[in-house]
Design a protein around this motif. Structure first.
Motif, PDB file in Angstrom:
ATOM      1  N   THR A 176       0.794  -1.392  -0.002  1.00 21.81           N
ATOM      2  CA  THR A 176      -0.123   0.058   0.008  1.00 21.81           C
ATOM      3  C   THR A 176       0.697   1.191   0.206  1.00 21.81           C
ATOM      4  O   THR A 176       0.382   2.367   0.143  1.00 21.81           O
ATOM      5  N   ALA A 177       2.046   1.187  -0.067  1.00 18.19           N
ATOM      6  CA  ALA A 177       2.993   2.388   0.014  1.00 18.19           C
ATOM      7  C   ALA A 177       2.794   3.087  -1.225  1.00 18.19           C
ATOM      8  O   ALA A 177       2.558   2.761  -2.354  1.00 18.19           O
ATOM      9  N   LEU A 178       2.889   4.326  -1.069  1.00 19.21           N
ATOM     10  CA  LEU A 178       2.732   5.476  -2.342  1.00 19.21           C
ATOM     11  C   LEU A 178       3.540   5.441  -3.465  1.00 19.21           C
ATOM     12  O   LEU A 178       3.292   5.243  -4.531  1.00 19.21           O
ATOM     13  N   SER A 228      -1.982   5.794  -6.549  1.00 19.80           N
ATOM     14  CA  SER A 228      -3.342   6.207  -6.474  1.00 19.80           C
ATOM     15  C   SER A 228      -3.862   5.675  -5.213  1.00 19.80           C
ATOM     16  O   SER A 228      -5.056   6.121  -5.159  1.00 19.80           O
ATOM     17  N   ASN A 229      -3.623   4.955  -4.463  1.00 16.32           N
ATOM     18  CA  ASN A 229      -4.188   4.667  -3.122  1.00 16.32           C
ATOM     19  C   ASN A 229      -5.443   3.904  -3.419  1.00 16.32           C
ATOM     20  O   ASN A 229      -6.511   4.115  -2.715  1.00 16.32           O
ATOM     21  N   ARG A 259     -11.767   0.555  -5.878  1.00 18.85           N
ATOM     22  CA  ARG A 259     -12.069   1.342  -4.554  1.00 18.85           C
ATOM     23  C   ARG A 259     -11.020   2.130  -3.922  1.00 18.85           C
ATOM     24  O   ARG A 259      -9.798   1.398  -4.011  1.00 18.85           O
ATOM     25  N   GLN A 260     -11.179   3.184  -3.505  1.00 16.56           N
ATOM     26  CA  GLN A 260     -10.074   3.920  -2.875  1.00 16.56           C
ATOM     27  C   GLN A 260      -9.698   3.083  -1.400  1.00 16.56           C
ATOM     28  O   GLN A 260     -10.841   2.716  -0.591  1.00 16.56           O
ATOM     29  N   LEU A 261      -8.593   3.014  -1.309  1.00 15.39           N
ATOM     30  CA  LEU A 261      -8.100   2.459   0.318  1.00 15.39           C
ATOM     31  C   LEU A 261      -8.429   3.202   1.142  1.00 15.39           C
ATOM     32  O   LEU A 261      -8.658   4.316   1.169  1.00 15.39           O
ATOM     33  N   GLY A 262      -8.669   2.747   2.364  1.00 22.13           N
ATOM     34  CA  GLY A 262      -8.829   3.316   3.651  1.00 22.13           C
ATOM     35  C   GLY A 262      -7.815   4.232   4.112  1.00 22.13           C
ATOM     36  O   GLY A 262      -6.668   4.228   3.605  1.00 22.13           O
TER      37      GLY A 262
END
Length: 615
Positions: A431-433, A438-439, A589-592
């Motif tokens: 999940t690292a940018l 785009s996360n 879906r956008q991650l939390g």
């Protein structure tokens, strides 16, 4: 408080008429069954009178996978009562108590995630008996005050450990005492009790008589010779008194036959075999009361103020009183599972069968003992290793079939390796940018990872290797594997399978080095997104499956993946639907929000033994 065990050498004179030659029930202390047994093998209704002598109908055997414990009342809409032992209130809680509770809690949570129907998890404290009376005297307080304080410590420990109990029973409560008196009346009215005298070697800490074969001679603190229990080392004393006897001997053959016909009533198998060996010996009648002049702290025998009800009869009835015996318990029985430690196996397995049994925890190979100063305090462990860290250690390392050893370095090494590094590191990297700017939950490319009918023997397709197909197949089969191990009371094996898959996922991520792929190349971008998609799908499965064991960490992981609460159940859990050509609700879906490190690494404390709280 006088249970009579097989091989008892003391003398007993009975003033009883010959036992009625009715076919005795399969459960000695459970007088009547109104319906056929299901796989949990516990009765639905207890009552007195002549009906109490009715023969139990044979239990209905259900087909089951090999080496799995019975799983009755687990279908949709079915009720299930799951219980821990009620813990003896003569001292504060230690990690052995917590382990029992965590096993039951994980089973309870797992069942809830499956949507298997209404469930209850009962626990509590056992507050009567000679040990309580003596502990209160030693502490300079009264039994009620001691029990109030110790019961509060147990409730606090279980709450702090996030044990999701629905009921907490105290045997000193009026509702429980009323149930015990009714239960006694059912035994009496069914002709199962008689007055007799007994003498033999009595062990107060174990609340039972012991035969000569289970004793040895040692010297006490003053150097005088004395007899002690071979197993526990506790001193025994010769005791003689008149009390009420239960006709346990009449139940040996039907109980033995029932257990042979139902080999999964007691799990794991080594404990089942142990009980069968006990039943090959004599099964003497059971003393179920004690002279009240010696034991005033307990429930009086109805209609006989000179006697106190035996503490184990009192304690076992908690499994009924918690669900409203004698009026409303039929809503929950016979669907009941009991989780107990091996030290109380005999009391449950012979007098009250249908149990999951676990072994004990030692400290650096030694039995926990107040005299050795190595009793491990769960409060301190939760503070030192975190709540989820200590839950994970006990359930991951605890093997029901054999004793497990505790020491600080072992906890730190396991938790750091599997939670902080493997699971937490995987989430952080995927999940690292720098990898996923785009996360989002990126798209899966079927051209990069095409479906194959049989991964075995494949040389790889698209960008995926043969090893990738094998890994994906392992994760796909994981939910069913975990469910099977939970049902078989082998939670440690379920966690072992999850840990293995987490390592495989790290290997997949490392093998393809997504950080080295060129985002400007459309083909490379497709493969990069697919790698991340597969990794996040794996993490979603692991987070869902780990909820019964590490609820807070699992919640943090699933929230980071933007998995909504209603999407966290086990009954609808799917893995990598895009691989099978089906839509994935998480894709795009956008991650939390990023809440930081999933699980912080533990530091070695340098402490190997943590002494328990003083009363």
């Amino acid at each position: 408080v006088l249970p009579l065990h097989r091989g008892q050498t003391g003398a007993r004179t009975a003033h009883a008429p010959p036992a009625r030659l009715f076919p005795p029930p399969h459960w000695p202390l459970l007088p009547r069954l109104r319906r056929p047994f299901r796989a949990v093998f516990l009765p639905r209704r207890l009552c007195g009178g002549a009906a109490a002598a009715a023969m139990l109908r044979p239990p209905r055997r259900l087909p089951r996978p090999p080496r799995r414990a019975a799983t009755a009342a687990t279908g949709p809409g079915r009720r299930l009562l799951l219980s821990t032992p009620i813990f003896y209130a003569n001292g504060p809680p230690h990690i052995g108590h917590l382990y029992s509770a965590l096993l039951a809690d994980a089973l309870h949570r797992h069942r809830g995630l499956r949507g298997a129907g209404p469930g209850r998890l009962s626990t509590g404290t056992d507050e009567h008996g000679l040990k309580i009376q003596q502990a209160a005297a030693a502490a300079g307080t009264s039994p009620p005050e001691l029990c109030q304080r110790v019961s509060g410590l147990f409730r606090q420990a279980l709450t702090q450990a996030a044990v999701s109990f629905t009921d907490f029973t105290r045997t000193s409560e009026p509702r429980h005492q009323r149930a015990v008196r009714h239960f006694w009346g059912a035994l009496r009215d069914g002709g199962s009790l008689y007055k007799g005298s007994y003498e033999g070697w009595y062990c107060t800490p174990e609340e039972c008589f012991l035969p000569e074969s289970q004793l040895t001679e040692r010297r006490d603190a003053q150097g005088r010779p004395c007899k002690v229990s071979l197993e526990s080392g506790h001193q025994v004393h010769w005791t003689k008194e008149e009390n009420y006897m239960f006709k346990l001997s009449a139940f040996r053959d039907p109980l033995q036959k029932w257990l042979q016909d139902n080999p999964h009533a007691i799990s794991p198998d080594p404990f089942y075999q142990c009980v069968l060996r006990w039943l090959e010996e004599d099964l003497p009648d059971l003393s179920v009361s004690r002279e009240r002049s010696r034991l005033p702290w307990g429930i009086p025998v109805p209609s006989d103020s000179t006697q106190t009800i035996y503490v184990w009869v009192d304690a076992l009835v908690n499994y009924l009183s918690v669900v409203g015996y004698p009026e409303t318990h039929g809503e929950w029985w016979p669907a009941a599972h009991h989780v107990v430690g091996k030290d109380i196996l005999k009391f449950h397995a012979v007098y009250w069968p249908r149990i999951f049994v676990h072994s004990h925890w030692t400290v650096h190979g030694q039995k926990m003992s107040k005299s050795l100063g190595n009793v491990i305090d769960p409060f301190a462990c939760i503070g030192q290793y975190t709540l989820d860290g200590f839950r994970y250690f006990l359930l991951r390392q605890g093997v029901p079939e054999r004793d497990c050893d505790y020491y600080d370095e072992k906890v730190v090494k396991l938790v750091n390796s599997e939670l902080a590094d493997a699971l937490g590191g995987l989430l952080n990297r995927s999940t690292a940018l720098s990898i996923n700017p785009s996360n989002t939950y990126p798209c899966f490319s079927e051209s990069c990872f095409p479906k194959v009918l049989d991964y075995r023997g494949t040389k790889g397709m698209g960008r995926a290797s043969a090893e990738d197909y094998e890994f994906v197949a392992s994760v796909a089969s994981l939910p069913l594997q975990v469910a099977s191990y939970f049902e078989g009371f082998q939670i440690y094996k379920a966690l072992e399978c999850i840990a293995l898959c987490v390592r495989q996922t790290n290997g997949f991520f490392q093998r393809h080095r997504p950080w080295k792929l060129d985002r400007k190349d459309p083909a490379e971008q497709l493969w990069l997104d697919t790698i991340i998609h597969v990794t996040l799908e794996c993490l979603r499965v692991y987070g869902t499956l780990l909820q019964p064991v590490i609820p807070h960490t699992a919640d943090k992981l699933l929230s980071r993946l933007a998995v909504e609460p209603e999407e966290r159940g086990l009954s609808s859990l799917t893995f990598l639907p895009r691989y099978h050509g089906k839509p994935c609700p998480f894709e795009g879906r956008q991650l939390g929000p990023d809440t930081g490190i999933l699980f912080h690494r533990l530091e070695k404390s340098g402490r190997h033994q943590i002494e328990t709280k003083k009363l």
